[in-house]
Design a protein around this motif. Sequence first.
Motif, PDB file in Angstrom:
ATOM      1  N   MET A 155       0.598  -0.764   0.016  1.00 14.85           N
ATOM      2  CA  MET A 155       0.001  -0.032  -0.062  1.00 14.85           C
ATOM      3  C   MET A 155       0.852   1.357  -0.087  1.00 14.85           C
ATOM      4  O   MET A 155       2.305   1.121   0.930  1.00 14.85           O
ATOM      5  CB  MET A 155      -0.694   0.311   1.844  1.00 14.85           C
ATOM      6  CG  MET A 155      -1.524   1.579   1.713  1.00 14.85           C
ATOM      7  SD  MET A 155      -2.955   1.535  -0.032  1.00 14.85           S
ATOM      8  CE  MET A 155      -4.287   0.673   0.743  1.00 14.85           C
ATOM      9  N   ALA A 156       0.381   1.671  -0.714  1.00 17.84           N
ATOM     10  CA  ALA A 156       1.070   3.129  -0.911  1.00 17.84           C
ATOM     11  C   ALA A 156       0.064   4.660  -1.115  1.00 17.84           C
ATOM     12  O   ALA A 156      -0.647   4.945  -1.051  1.00 17.84           O
ATOM     13  CB  ALA A 156       2.071   3.909  -2.366  1.00 17.84           C
ATOM     14  N   ASP A 157       1.082   5.011   1.018  1.00 17.66           N
ATOM     15  CA  ASP A 157      -0.421   6.493   0.378  1.00 17.66           C
ATOM     16  C   ASP A 157       0.883   7.794   0.859  1.00 17.66           C
ATOM     17  O   ASP A 157       1.235   7.828   1.643  1.00 17.66           O
ATOM     18  CB  ASP A 157      -1.111   6.390   2.424  1.00 17.66           C
ATOM     19  CG  ASP A 157      -2.109   5.734   2.031  1.00 17.66           C
ATOM     20  OD1 ASP A 157      -2.740   5.717   1.142  1.00 17.66           O
ATOM     21  OD2 ASP A 157      -2.377   4.442   3.268  1.00 17.66           O
ATOM     22  N   HIS A 158      -0.024   8.680  -0.062  1.00 15.76           N
ATOM     23  CA  HIS A 158       0.453  10.275   0.005  1.00 15.76           C
ATOM     24  C   HIS A 158       1.832   9.864  -0.423  1.00 15.76           C
ATOM     25  O   HIS A 158       3.239  10.105  -0.039  1.00 15.76           O
ATOM     26  CB  HIS A 158       0.825  10.689   1.150  1.00 15.76           C
ATOM     27  CG  HIS A 158       0.463  12.442   1.408  1.00 15.76           C
ATOM     28  ND1 HIS A 158       0.637  12.702   0.052  1.00 15.76           N
ATOM     29  CD2 HIS A 158       0.479  13.167   2.290  1.00 15.76           C
ATOM     30  CE1 HIS A 158       1.337  14.346   0.985  1.00 15.76           C
ATOM     31  NE2 HIS A 158       0.211  14.699   1.781  1.00 15.76           N
ATOM     32  N   VAL A 159       2.612   9.249  -1.579  1.00 13.22           N
ATOM     33  CA  VAL A 159       3.922   8.736  -2.301  1.00 13.22           C
ATOM     34  C   VAL A 159       4.143   9.341  -2.914  1.00 13.22           C
ATOM     35  O   VAL A 159       2.878   9.190  -4.339  1.00 13.22           O
ATOM     36  CB  VAL A 159       3.937   7.083  -2.422  1.00 13.22           C
ATOM     37  CG1 VAL A 159       4.853   6.803  -2.713  1.00 13.22           C
ATOM     38  CG2 VAL A 159       4.386   6.712  -0.357  1.00 13.22           C
ATOM     39  N   GLN A 160       4.749   9.841  -3.344  1.00 16.18           N
ATOM     40  CA  GLN A 160       5.609  10.719  -5.004  1.00 16.18           C
ATOM     41  C   GLN A 160       6.833  10.513  -5.350  1.00 16.18           C
ATOM     42  O   GLN A 160       7.247   9.588  -4.264  1.00 16.18           O
ATOM     43  CB  GLN A 160       5.677  12.053  -4.590  1.00 16.18           C
ATOM     44  CG  GLN A 160       4.282  12.885  -3.771  1.00 16.18           C
ATOM     45  CD  GLN A 160       3.221  12.900  -4.396  1.00 16.18           C
ATOM     46  OE1 GLN A 160       3.179  13.037  -5.509  1.00 16.18           O
ATOM     47  NE2 GLN A 160       2.420  12.473  -3.957  1.00 16.18           N
ATOM     48  N   GLY A 161       6.875   9.761  -6.469  1.00 14.73           N
ATOM     49  CA  GLY A 161       7.945   9.551  -7.054  1.00 14.73           C
ATOM     50  C   GLY A 161       8.651   7.900  -6.814  1.00 14.73           C
ATOM     51  O   GLY A 161      10.213   7.662  -7.023  1.00 14.73           O
ATOM     52  N   ALA A 162       7.993   6.760  -6.288  1.00 18.77           N
ATOM     53  CA  ALA A 162       8.394   5.249  -5.791  1.00 18.77           C
ATOM     54  C   ALA A 162       8.714   5.207  -7.098  1.00 18.77           C
ATOM     55  O   ALA A 162       7.996   5.223  -8.254  1.00 18.77           O
ATOM     56  CB  ALA A 162       7.365   5.325  -4.453  1.00 18.77           C
ATOM     57  N   LEU A 163       9.339   4.179  -7.027  1.00 19.87           N
ATOM     58  CA  LEU A 163       9.353   2.371  -7.850  1.00 19.87           C
ATOM     59  C   LEU A 163       9.276   1.701  -7.874  1.00 19.87           C
ATOM     60  O   LEU A 163      10.220   1.571  -6.521  1.00 19.87           O
ATOM     61  CB  LEU A 163      10.689   2.682  -9.038  1.00 19.87           C
ATOM     62  CG  LEU A 163      11.466   1.592  -9.392  1.00 19.87           C
ATOM     63  CD1 LEU A 163      10.374   1.801 -11.129  1.00 19.87           C
ATOM     64  CD2 LEU A 163      13.021   1.618  -9.972  1.00 19.87           C
TER      65      LEU A 163
END
Length: 394
Positions: free
Chosen positions: A194-202
């Motif tokens: 789960m990704a919450d409020h995440v920018q620019g992740a791989l």
Amino acid sequence: MSEQPIGEPPASGPEAPRPRIPGNPLVWLTGGALLVAVIALVIAIVAVSGGGGDAKPSGQSGTAGATGPVGPAPGAGGSAGAPPTGPAGPAPAPSAVPADCPKATTTVSDAKDLEDALSAAQPGNVIVLRDGVYEGKFVASKAADKDNPIYLCGGSGAVLDGGGVKAGYVLHLDGASYWRVLGLTLRNGQKGLMADHVQGALIQGLTVEQIGDEGIHLRNFSSDNVVRGNTVRNTGNRRDTFGEGIYVGTAESNWCTVSDCKPDNSDRNVVEGNTITDTTSESVDIKEGTTGGQVINNTFDGAKFSGSHADSWIDVKGNDWLIQGNQGHNSKLDGFQTHEVVKGWGSNNVFKGNTAEVNGPGYGFNFTPVNGNKADCDNKVTAADKGFGNIPCA
């Protein structure tokens, strides 16, 4: 022939007599033999002691003068020709850490080490997991930056196990922008990642399996992330209706719970090169409120669709998405769908170069309503009972 006198020069020619040995010949022969024996004994003693420059090279077993360890005699410790007994051979090689992962700054081998490393992570850190099972539900909440991402890496033999499909996330990126999560296996949670409020992740090269609901979920204004080259399978083990493979955004019914009663603008995310199978709901679900993402070059198999909304591989309810180069096999109804759940959403999406082997009763492309959505004529549709689409290709 008489003996030649001592002191006289030898006779010449083929008939020259042999030189005469002075004294008793038997004494000379005995003395010579003794001298030869003494010389041989000296040579043997020198060889056994390792001296001399003519010793055999190291490693030639069973030879005096070898400088390496001498191996066991043939058949020692067992029948002739049997291999020597001793410790078992080397263990299987650990699974490889992805090549994209830099050199570790922290290496972990158990769940407590991993929790500590996630808690202490700073931009530029590289956390590498040794092979093994890490039981727990893990949270990363430290943001990195574009020039100094944080890496979380391991081979497929590094397994995060959430302990059960009823509740919790195996791995939660909670505000953890610019992380690189590579190569791990995630299993046995209500949701995988789960990704919450995440920018620019791989999020790349993961195996996500044995999941209660969705495999990978980007939500709560998570934008500009890349989900690439993952294997997602065996989802929907808690409730088949929520068993999507990859899920982007939040349904309007949950906006007040997740995104402060606003549309969840999880925008410009890229879902690329993933293999998604054995899901009980859609392979990819793109929710209302999301804009400008891409779903490209993925492979889907919908043979296990069983949830009440599982009727296509991709369901687009956002705007301006590009759906290109995907291959789908087996669907409960259609290949690709769009919907307008909230007024103004589910519009102007483009479908190009996809291959749909539907093996189902519906269309390859079903846009309800059309709302400016377009399926190019380079899409290929087979085994769809109703044909290419509810609109002609453009």
